[in-house]
Design a protein around this motif. Structure first.
Motif, PDB file in Angstrom:
ATOM      1  N   HIS A 197       0.807  -1.219   0.000  1.00  0.00           N
ATOM      2  CA  HIS A 197       0.000   0.000   0.000  1.00  0.00           C
ATOM      3  C   HIS A 197       0.844   1.274   0.000  1.00  0.00           C
ATOM      4  CE1 HIS A 197      -3.684   2.294   0.664  1.00  0.00           C
ATOM      5  NE2 HIS A 197      -2.997   3.019   1.530  1.00  0.00           N
ATOM      6  N   HIS A 211       1.293   1.131  -4.119  1.00  0.00           N
ATOM      7  CA  HIS A 211       0.058   1.806  -4.507  1.00  0.00           C
ATOM      8  C   HIS A 211       0.212   3.328  -4.495  1.00  0.00           C
ATOM      9  CE1 HIS A 211      -4.091   2.935  -4.924  1.00  0.00           C
ATOM     10  NE2 HIS A 211      -4.120   3.466  -3.709  1.00  0.00           N
ATOM     11  N   ASP A 258      -2.774  -2.654  -6.341  1.00  0.00           N
ATOM     12  CA  ASP A 258      -4.224  -2.547  -6.168  1.00  0.00           C
ATOM     13  C   ASP A 258      -4.989  -2.783  -7.463  1.00  0.00           C
ATOM     14  OD1 ASP A 258      -3.703  -1.995  -3.548  1.00  0.00           O
ATOM     15  OD2 ASP A 258      -4.954  -0.199  -3.452  1.00  0.00           O
ATOM     16  N   SER A 317     -13.429  -3.196  -0.338  1.00  0.00           N
ATOM     17  CA  SER A 317     -13.083  -3.165  -1.760  1.00  0.00           C
ATOM     18  C   SER A 317     -13.744  -1.987  -2.461  1.00  0.00           C
ATOM     19  CB  SER A 317     -13.510  -4.464  -2.447  1.00  0.00           C
ATOM     20  OG  SER A 317     -12.780  -5.563  -1.969  1.00  0.00           O
ATOM     21  N   GLN A 340     -11.759   0.928  -4.388  1.00  0.00           N
ATOM     22  CA  GLN A 340     -11.807   0.907  -5.855  1.00  0.00           C
ATOM     23  C   GLN A 340     -12.588   2.085  -6.426  1.00  0.00           C
ATOM     24  OE1 GLN A 340      -9.772  -0.808  -7.349  1.00  0.00           O
ATOM     25  NE2 GLN A 340      -9.264  -2.334  -5.800  1.00  0.00           N
TER      26      GLN A 340
END
Length: 307
Positions: A67, A71, A83, A193, A197
């Motif tokens: 992360h 990411h 991701d 999620s 997202q």
């Protein structure tokens, strides 16, 4: 969870759902800030609070690479941002190879979202530790092996208190307990999620590709604005529950700042973006963001959407 008091299926499912909400709250409202170093101005507090992710079955060291490094540094870049690196049946970027099954992904993606945390606390760390070692992380001698051993202990601890002990103690059918456990994870995985997202896989999002020298030509801050979207900026309760992650733009620009400051920072960031003609993406509600994400997943399921 006081398993001795759980005597009916409704109580069982209710307690597991409450546990799922707790896991969600820990992940987004506490652990996320701590592992970014923004929960406190003291590193020791961030370190120990960040270990809360270990209590829910995941490995903090692996999460920080996935992360914080991959990411946040390479947002929406194919092959670099973990991701959007998905199994072949999911296409989160127009730069990902197209398969005919993708034409239905806007329908079935929600089902797979529900397995996020279950996969996370079961196999994901074991897959990523050797992969990250090959990528140049875990460079100290035997560090990868230590992380693998630690991960085994964390999984044993998590499954012991969340599933094994209830199976032994709760006076209900084992299959009911297993189904309740899976339902808890499905609810938690689906919600987490969608929260993440809808911040990046959107019609407004850019998915830049590096040149032959591996360079992205946009300034890093401009890149974050182009690949990230906010939603529900006026919902204080929702923002509190998800740890300010509805202000993803501000979080990506200032990941070391505690989320309680994002709302005020958003005024400065949006005004600055407007001044310099840089896009500042935001949706008025979370529902509107989900609908846009649905449209994006459907458009990515069309073969003509390619790099």
């Amino acid at each position: 969870m006081n398993v001795g008091l759980v005597t009916t299926p409704w109580m069982l499912f209710g307690m597991y759902m409450i546990s799922g909400l707790g896991m969600t709250g820990i992940g987004m409202g506490v652990m996320h800030d701590a592992l970014h170093g923004s929960y406190s101005n003291k590193n020791s507090i961030n370190k120990w609070i960040g270990y809360s992710i270990n209590l829910i079955g995941a490995n903090a060291a692996v999460w920080k690479i996935q992360h914080n490094v991959l990411h946040h540094t390479y947002t929406n870049i194919e092959g670099a941002d973990d991701d959007i690196n998905m199994p072949f049946f999911l296409r989160f970027s127009p730069n990902t190879k197209y398969h005919s099954v993708h034409k239905f992904q806007h329908i079935y993606v929600w089902f797979f979202y529900g397995f996020l945390t279950l996969i996370w606390v079961t196999v994901k760390d074991f897959v990523r530790i050797p992969r990250y070692k090959k990528m140049g992380f875990f460079t100290e001698k035997h560090e990868a092996k230590k992380q693998l051993f630690k991960t085994v202990l964390l999984k044993v601890m998590y499954y012991s208190y969340s599933l094994i002990i209830p199976l032994i103690v709760v006076p209900l059918a084992p299959w009911l307990i297993i189904v309740a456990f899976l339902a808890m994870h499905f609810m938690t995985g689906l919600f987490i999620s969608i929260v993440f997202q809808t911040a990046h896989v959107m019609p407004s999002s850019d998915f830049p590709m590096p040149d032959e020298e591996g360079m992205i030509h946009d300034d890093w801050s401009v890149h974050q604005l182009a690949t990230t979207s906010n939603y529900a900026p006026n919902s204080r309760l929702f923002s509190w529950f998800i740890g300010g992650l509805n202000y993803q733009v501000e979080h990506h620009l200032l990941p070391n700042v505690c989320h309680i400051h994002y709302k005020k920072l958003s005024v400065i960031v949006s005004d600055t973006a407007e001044k310099y003609g840089i896009p500042y993406h935001t949706k008025r509600t979370f529902v509107a963001a989900i609908l846009d994400h649905f449209r994006m997943m459907r458009s990515l399921g069309v073969k003509t959407v390619t790099a």
